[in-house]
Design an enzyme around this catalytic site. Structure first.
Site, mmCIF file in Angstrom:
data_model
loop_
_atom_site.group_PDB
_atom_site.id
_atom_site.type_symbol
_atom_site.label_atom_id
_atom_site.label_comp_id
_atom_site.label_asym_id
_atom_site.label_seq_id
_atom_site.Cartn_x
_atom_site.Cartn_y
_atom_site.Cartn_z
ATOM 1 N N GLU A 189 -5.289 2.502 -3.965
ATOM 2 C CA GLU A 189 -4.797 3.157 -2.988
ATOM 3 C C GLU A 189 -5.754 2.668 -1.582
ATOM 4 O OE1 GLU A 189 -3.491 7.657 -4.140
ATOM 5 O OE2 GLU A 189 -5.624 7.360 -3.296
ATOM 6 N N CYS A 190 -4.838 2.435 -0.463
ATOM 7 C CA CYS A 190 -5.316 2.009 0.854
ATOM 8 C C CYS A 190 -6.461 0.839 0.770
ATOM 9 C CB CYS A 190 -5.953 3.131 1.649
ATOM 10 S SG CYS A 190 -5.972 3.069 3.450
#
Length: 466
Positions: A335-336
């Site tokens: 994530e990210c």
């Protein structure tokens, strides 16, 4: 359901008023007086909660009425609040700022109504006198269902200034001013490109907070504040939807990245993974040379990989181990910041590029300004362990980097749509084998399907391997 849950929401007229510092200092002060304080943060923020966790000694939880269904918000709140003497909820932005101009979801006001929490409004009065009363009155009356119970004045210039503002606000609103905090640059909190510097990076944070509690105690009416918190009524009835099954007795080992480069996780997400049987094992992409043993999946959350890019890149053993796990089909979720780590490289603000795991065929480059911010609904374009084509996933996006030099083979997996703002639609998400990575942060309470699918994929890989 526990009926008596003392609670208090710290709201503000605008961002930058001092909510995080006030909530942290109040939590620290109460903790030092022997209260068990459970902190919460309204909205999707990862950094502000770090201060509340350090201040109170209890892990701060996120409550977000845009990301999470109302039943789930009530469940997550009561699950933690039931074990505390008092819950402190820090608001987000201005009191009524939510998902859109006409959408209150995600706002401090909406959350306070849902969990029936009294609100104390923090006001920066540094450049006003009687005008503060007009602002206070507007916030009191804008939504009669919001229980604004009092005010705290911040950045007060002098005793005379406090006297004027206090008299005006109390006369106009009929509500008490519960404190007046003098202007003091000593208590400024350090910031950088994603907001405040996380509390865990400051070895002196407890000393900083302890020095501030003395000033706060002199500046507020603590007993009156506690009376307001204790006045909160019973929660409304709700149907549990998150932790509504018996905990699984076994499940896959999942390594999750946790160090100064990667630490953006919703604590309830980790709890839900454990509840569903996952055995979570932390590891450091900066310091560890090998992945934990006996794992069947890897979870790499957000953080600041750009600030540790040189160290991450120099740890060739870990980069190789993660890439090897991906090549063998082990499910990986990034994530990210996790996406950035799994890419071919990170180009920092200074223009230097550092090689990363090289699983996602593209490079993350830091930009001077936000690339995307807000709540999005994503629709899957193809089948993967994340879900089937057409499935919708709700999440939040907040990043300064941009993926570039993307290989034609790396097709975007998610079409992200922003509520009532088609100009802000985005492409996101990559799936290479069993490695899934994207910028969007997901709260698992919004949709169990991705986390259920992740665990199933890990178990399948574990079974296939054996």
């Amino acid at each position: 359901m526990k009926n008596h849950l003392p609670r208090l929401t710290i709201g503000a007229a605008t961002s930058g008023t001092g909510k995080t510092l006030l909530t942290s200092l109040l939590g620290r002060l109460l903790s030092k007086k022997g209260y068990a304080v459970q902190p919460f943060k309204c909205g999707p923020d990862y950094i502000d909660p770090s201060y509340h966790s350090v201040a109170t000694g209890n892990i701060c939880r996120n409550l977000d009425t845009r990301l999470i269904p109302e039943n789930a918000v009530l469940e997550l709140f009561e699950r933690q609040a039931a074990g505390a003497d008092i819950s402190l909820i820090e608001g987000v932005m201005g009191l009524y700022d939510g998902a859109g101009a006409l959408d209150e979801r995600g706002s401090t006001a909406h959350l306070s109504k849902l969990i029936k929490s009294p609100v104390i409004l923090l006001m920066d009065v540094s450049s006003m006198a009687r005008s503060a009363a007009a602002i206070a009155l507007g916030y009191r009356d804008f939504d009669p269902d919001v229980n604004v119970a009092g005010f705290i004045l911040n950045r007060v210039a002098s005793p005379r200034h406090e006297q004027i503002v206090r008299a005006a606000v109390e006369d106009c609103t009929g509500l008490p001013v519960l404190g007046a905090i003098p202007r003091n640059s000593t208590f400024a909190m350090p910031e950088r490109h994603l907001g405040l510097v996380p509390a865990w990076e400051d070895d002196e944070i407890l000393r900083f907070l302890d020095s501030g509690t003395a000033l706060l105690e002199e500046s507020i009416d603590l007993e009156a504040i506690l009376r307001i918190a204790r006045s909160a009524g019973a929660l409304q009835d709700y149907q549990p939807t998150v932790f509504n099954t018996e905990p699984a007795v076994s499940g896959p080992g999942i390594a999750y990245a946790y160090d100064r480069a990667f630490h953006f996780y919703y604590e309830d997400n980790l709890d839900l993974l454990r509840h569903k049987g996952a055995r979570l094992v932390p590891f450091s992409p900066i310091n560890d040379e090998q992945l934990p043993v006996d794992i069947s999946g890897i979870y790499i959350g957000g953080g600041y990989p750009e600030l540790s890019a040189a160290e991450l890149s120099s740890n060739k053993a870990m980069l190789s181990a993660v890439k090897k796990a991906s090549s063998k089909g082990m499910p990986i979720w990034g994530e990210c910041g996790g996406l950035m780590y799994l890419s071919e490289g990170i180009t920092g603000f200074n223009g230097e590029t550092h090689a990363m795991a090289g699983i996602i065929p593209g490079r993350a480059i830091m930009k001077k300004g936000l690339r995307a911010l807000g709540y999005y609904t994503g629709k899957l374009r193809a089948d993967s362990w994340m879900g089937t084509a057409g499935d919708e996933i709700i999440g939040h996006v907040f990043h300064w980097s941009k993926m570039t030099d993307i290989a034609p083979s790396a097709l975007y997996q998610l079409k992200l749509k922003k509520d009532n703002d088609p100009a802000a639609d985005l492409e996101d998400g990559f799936c290479i084998g069993n490695t899934w990575a994207g910028y969007m942060h997901i709260h698992f309470a919004s949709n169990h399907k991705p986390v259920d699918n992740f665990i199933k994929a890990c178990l399948k890989w574990q079974g296939d391997k054996s």
